[in-house]
Enzyme design. Structure first.
Site, PDB file in Angstrom:
ATOM      1  N   GLY A 208      -6.858   0.640   4.182  1.00 47.68           N
ATOM      2  CA  GLY A 208      -4.930   1.427   4.105  1.00 47.68           C
ATOM      3  C   GLY A 208      -4.407   1.265   3.433  1.00 47.68           C
ATOM      4  N   ASN A 209      -3.598   1.873   2.860  1.00 45.85           N
ATOM      5  CA  ASN A 209      -2.065   1.353   2.545  1.00 45.85           C
ATOM      6  C   ASN A 209      -1.550   1.199   3.076  1.00 45.85           C
ATOM      7  OD1 ASN A 209      -0.640   3.534   1.838  1.00 45.85           O
ATOM      8  ND2 ASN A 209      -2.271   4.416   1.743  1.00 45.85           N
TER       9      ASN A 209
END
Ligand code: CTP
Length: 399
Positions: A208-209
């Site tokens: 993810g980020n």
């Protein structure tokens, strides 16, 4: 221009209360319906008689009339109004508004009001500068209320500095601009993406980020407040929003499908999501165990949603992308603008302090198809959203 608009003016105990007389007059002259609510102490500064004569309505001060017991419902007042303006807002009332204290009709109405609320502080220089007042003002702004800041000049105390109630003509102008803007996206269908995407590695892990979704959500809120019909496709975030068609997704593929389903009816598309560029080729069905001495995960590119939408774009649609860059920012953003067939691109550089995923602020530049570059200051994401929607409206009007 304000014909038929319902304006609730809250007057509090400040020397500047006399300016409320001019304010009421100006709004009435513009065709607005004005209801004045005063704090009990405000009537020591300006008479309710004058304000009721000018507004053509009885001024409300107490929750009920002691003579006949008639109830002045703060909830009804809050529902009636298109906007509420507390002007002048004394230090005392500001403090109570910021903390949800409701010990008079004006404050109870403020708490019950669903409409946009403006507040125009007026007080002596030192009271205004006091950290307590400044914190209250900041809190009210953070809670979504609109500051009409005081001006600098000679104060009733004889001191010179900031604390004068903004001039009634300027307050009127701000409110007129507010109503003008309020409808500038009326009838437009707007598709917005926000937040990160999570690409599953196994049932408990993902790539993810750090995107919080705040930028996309702020844009969606601003678009709604200006009359747009918003469909918001959001990755996993911890944010709430009212009055939009919200579609929650987890990964890039789901975001792509949700965009495809909603793309054709959109007049405007704003892609603020931080979509993962790669996703695992295989998502393991069971949790990956740690006995392996070395682990590698094979990734494949995700669909570039923005590019796909750029290919599908009709002449009538406006497509806005974002670019998050660390190097050669302008050049890279310009090339994304052309490559993805956008109308304009919002660039945020990770080199700018306070800009990007992890902050509530952002510093952007907007580049359009004619290579015009507009640079903005570091601002709250809420204010950045206003700049982006302003640019959008300017772009629509010039096409
Ligand atoms: N975007 C998208 N789909 C992807 C990746 C990005 O729609 N799979 C969109 C983003 O929502 C954003 C824009 O493309 O509006 C630019 O994203 P950014 O990450 O800056 O650029 P990329 O095109 O992914 O290029 P790179 O990562 O190589 O800089």
């Amino acid at each position: 221009m304000l014909k038929g608009k319902k304006i609730l003016i809250g007057v509090t105990a400040s020397i500047a209360a006399y300016k409320a007389i001019y304010l009421v007059r100006l709004f009435i002259k513009e065709g607005a319906e004005v209801q004045v609510v005063m704090t009990p102490n405000a009537k020591d500064f300006v008479t309710p008689l004058t304000l009721s004569a000018l507004s053509n309505r009885p001024v409300l001060i107490e929750p009920f009339n002691p003579d006949d017991g008639e109830w002045n419902s703060h909830v009804d007042l809050g529902n009636w109004a298109d906007i509420m303006i507390v002007a002048p807002a004394s230090a005392n009332t500001l403090a109570k508004m910021a903390n949800g204290i409701a010990d008079n009709l004006l404050l109870a109405t403020f708490l019950a009001a669903k409409c946009p609320v403006f507040f125009a502080p007026a007080m002596d220089l030192d009271m205004y500068k006091h950290p307590a007042t400044q914190n209250n003002v900041k809190k009210l702004i953070a809670d979504g209320f609109n500051l009409i800041d005081s001006s600098a000049g000679e104060l009733a105390s004889g001191l010179v500095g900031q604390g004068r109630l903004q001039e009634p003509e300027i307050i009127l102008q701000i409110i007129k601009e507010f109503f003008a803007k309020k409808n500038d996206l009326k009838g437009k269908n707007i598709l917005i993406t926000a937040g990160p995407t999570y690409e599953n590695i196994d049932p408990v892990r993902f790539i993810g980020n750090y995107s919080s979704g705040l930028m996309g959500f702020s844009i969606a809120k601003e678009a709604v407040s200006r009359g747009g019909n918003v469909t918001l496709v959001s990755g996993p975030v911890n944010l709430n929003i009212d009055s939009v068609n919200r579609i929650d997704v987890v990964n890039a593929d789901q975001m792509y499908n949700a965009c495809l389903e909603n793309y054709s009816k959109a007049d405007i598309i704003i892609m603020a999501a931080a979509v993962a560029d790669y996703t695992p080729i295989n998502c393991e069905n069971s949790k990956i165990k740690k006995y392996k001495s070395k682990l590698s995960i094979d990734l494949k590119p995700t669909v570039d949603i923005l590019s796909k939408l750029g290919e599908l774009k009709s002449d009538k649609q406006i497509l806005v992308g974002f670019a998050l860059e660390t190097d050669n920012e302008i050049e890279n953003a310009k090339s994304k603008l052309k490559k993805k067939n956008l109308d304009f691109i919002v660039l945020n550089s990770l080199k700018d302090k306070g800009a990007g995923f992890k902050y509530d602020t952002n510093k952007i530049s907007i580049i359009d198809i004619n290579d015009n570059i507009q640079n903005f200051e570091l601002k709250s994401k809420k204010d950045v959203a206003v700049d982006i929607i302003d640019k959008l409206v300017e772009y629509i009007n010039s096409h």
